[in-house]
Design a protein around this motif. Structure first.
Motif, PDB file in Angstrom:
ATOM      1  N   GLY A   1      49.826  40.321  35.749  1.00 33.21           N
ATOM      2  CA  GLY A   1      49.398  38.942  35.528  1.00 33.21           C
ATOM      3  C   GLY A   1      47.981  38.653  35.963  1.00 33.21           C
ATOM      4  N   GLU A   2      47.535  39.298  37.037  1.00 38.17           N
ATOM      5  CA  GLU A   2      46.174  39.025  37.519  1.00 38.17           C
ATOM      6  C   GLU A   2      45.101  39.567  36.575  1.00 38.17           C
ATOM      7  OE1 GLU A   2      47.752  42.670  39.697  1.00 38.17           O
ATOM      8  OE2 GLU A   2      48.508  40.654  39.309  1.00 38.17           O
ATOM      9  N   THR A   3      45.515  40.382  35.585  1.00 36.22           N
ATOM     10  CA  THR A   3      44.542  40.890  34.610  1.00 36.22           C
ATOM     11  C   THR A   3      44.680  40.224  33.242  1.00 36.22           C
ATOM     12  OG1 THR A   3      45.956  42.755  33.949  1.00 36.22           O
ATOM     13  CG2 THR A   3      44.436  43.123  35.792  1.00 36.22           C
TER      14      THR A   3
ATOM     15  N   ASP B   1      44.256  25.831  39.093  1.00 36.91           N
ATOM     16  CA  ASP B   1      45.144  26.668  39.911  1.00 36.91           C
ATOM     17  C   ASP B   1      45.905  27.695  39.075  1.00 36.91           C
ATOM     18  OD1 ASP B   1      47.353  25.426  38.734  1.00 36.91           O
ATOM     19  OD2 ASP B   1      48.030  24.450  40.561  1.00 36.91           O
ATOM     20  N   GLY B   2      45.657  27.714  37.762  1.00 39.22           N
ATOM     21  CA  GLY B   2      46.265  28.709  36.888  1.00 39.22           C
ATOM     22  C   GLY B   2      47.577  28.300  36.266  1.00 39.22           C
ATOM     23  N   SER B   3      48.027  27.092  36.503  1.00 38.54           N
ATOM     24  CA  SER B   3      49.278  26.612  35.907  1.00 38.54           C
ATOM     25  C   SER B   3      49.026  26.099  34.498  1.00 38.54           C
ATOM     26  CB  SER B   3      49.870  25.473  36.736  1.00 38.54           C
ATOM     27  OG  SER B   3      50.232  25.929  38.007  1.00 38.54           O
ATOM     28  N   ILE B   4      49.930  26.448  33.583  1.00 37.08           N
ATOM     29  CA  ILE B   4      49.832  25.941  32.214  1.00 37.08           C
ATOM     30  C   ILE B   4      50.203  24.463  32.233  1.00 37.08           C
ATOM     31  CG2 ILE B   4      50.730  26.096  29.863  1.00 37.08           C
ATOM     32  CD1 ILE B   4      51.247  29.091  30.420  1.00 37.08           C
TER      33      ILE B   4
ATOM     34  N   ARG C   1      54.199  27.444  34.162  1.00 38.49           N
ATOM     35  CA  ARG C   1      54.095  28.878  34.444  1.00 38.49           C
ATOM     36  C   ARG C   1      52.644  29.248  34.728  1.00 38.49           C
ATOM     37  NH1 ARG C   1      57.623  33.016  30.749  1.00 38.49           N
ATOM     38  NH2 ARG C   1      59.632  31.981  30.923  1.00 38.49           N
ATOM     39  N   THR C   2      52.475  30.351  35.433  1.00 34.98           N
ATOM     40  CA  THR C   2      51.151  30.948  35.631  1.00 34.98           C
ATOM     41  C   THR C   2      51.181  32.355  35.051  1.00 34.98           C
ATOM     42  OG1 THR C   2      51.601  32.033  37.746  1.00 34.98           O
ATOM     43  CG2 THR C   2      50.931  29.694  37.832  1.00 34.98           C
ATOM     44  N   SER C   3      50.044  32.995  35.012  1.00 36.78           N
ATOM     45  CA  SER C   3      49.996  34.378  34.511  1.00 36.78           C
ATOM     46  C   SER C   3      50.732  35.330  35.445  1.00 36.78           C
ATOM     47  CB  SER C   3      48.554  34.833  34.326  1.00 36.78           C
ATOM     48  OG  SER C   3      47.874  34.846  35.568  1.00 36.78           O
TER      49      SER C   3
ATOM     50  N   ALA D   1      43.660  34.642  33.502  1.00 34.70           N
ATOM     51  CA  ALA D   1      43.475  34.854  34.945  1.00 34.70           C
ATOM     52  C   ALA D   1      42.079  35.389  35.231  1.00 34.70           C
ATOM     53  CB  ALA D   1      44.538  35.802  35.482  1.00 34.70           C
ATOM     54  N   VAL D   2      41.599  36.302  34.385  1.00 40.52           N
ATOM     55  CA  VAL D   2      40.248  36.848  34.553  1.00 40.52           C
ATOM     56  C   VAL D   2      39.220  35.730  34.396  1.00 40.52           C
ATOM     57  CG1 VAL D   2      38.526  38.418  33.555  1.00 40.52           C
ATOM     58  CG2 VAL D   2      40.894  39.189  33.872  1.00 40.52           C
ATOM     59  N   THR D   3      39.415  34.880  33.396  1.00 34.51           N
ATOM     60  CA  THR D   3      38.480  33.766  33.169  1.00 34.51           C
ATOM     61  C   THR D   3      38.522  32.792  34.340  1.00 34.51           C
ATOM     62  OG1 THR D   3      38.589  34.018  30.785  1.00 34.51           O
ATOM     63  CG2 THR D   3      37.873  31.878  31.606  1.00 34.51           C
TER      64      THR D   3
END
Length: 148
Positions: A54-56, A11-14, A35-37, A60-62
């Motif tokens: 953040g979406e780039t 889900d993108g969370s560290i 945190r997320t990006s 996030a890209v990966t």
């Protein structure tokens, strides 16, 4: 290890980070984990000074594509206001089936001193070129102190 490492879930969370990540980012593990990006507190910029959405971010890209990213340059303002430059890599992590993206490992190297040195070198090179042009201009104008 010199490189900062962060592990993100699907889900993108560290979910985890190493001590180098804390040192480089100027944050504690407690401040990083979760945190997320997309978190606006990252205050990230591109090399040209424009915002780095953040979406780039490479992680996030990966997460979105399942493809690794390599040597992406990003500047991040630390909580104390200092700008730190990173070279970032991100690698997808797949479940045992090899197809389901389970998360991403991001690694980043602090390249701030390298960037400062590179900027200083460029400034000196520009100054030298300016002095050369001025010297040639003086010679062309007869302004030299040669024999006369």
């Amino acid at each position: 290890m010199q490189d900062g490492i962060v592990i993100l879930d699907a889900d993108g969370s560290i979910r985890a980070c190493n001590g180098s990540a804390e040192r480089i980012l100027g944050l504690s593990a407690e401040q990083i984990i979760g945190r997320t990006s997309l978190d606006p507190r990252w205050r990230a910029i591109h090399e040209d000074g424009s915002p780095f959405p953040g979406e780039t971010f490479p992680v996030a890209v990966t997460l979105r594509t399942g493809e690794p990213c390599s040597n992406v340059i990003m500047g991040v303002y630390k909580p104390d206001g200092d700008l730190t430059w990173f070279s970032i890599n991100s690698e997808p992590q797949f479940d045992a089936d090899g197809a389901t993206l389970a998360g991403v490992v991001g690694s980043f190297e602090d390249i701030t001193e390298y960037r400062r040195t590179e900027t200083a070198f460029q400034e000196v090179s520009t100054e030298l070129a300016s002095l050369r042009r001025k010297s040639h201009s003086d010679e062309d104008d007869g302004g030299g102190n040669g024999p006369g």
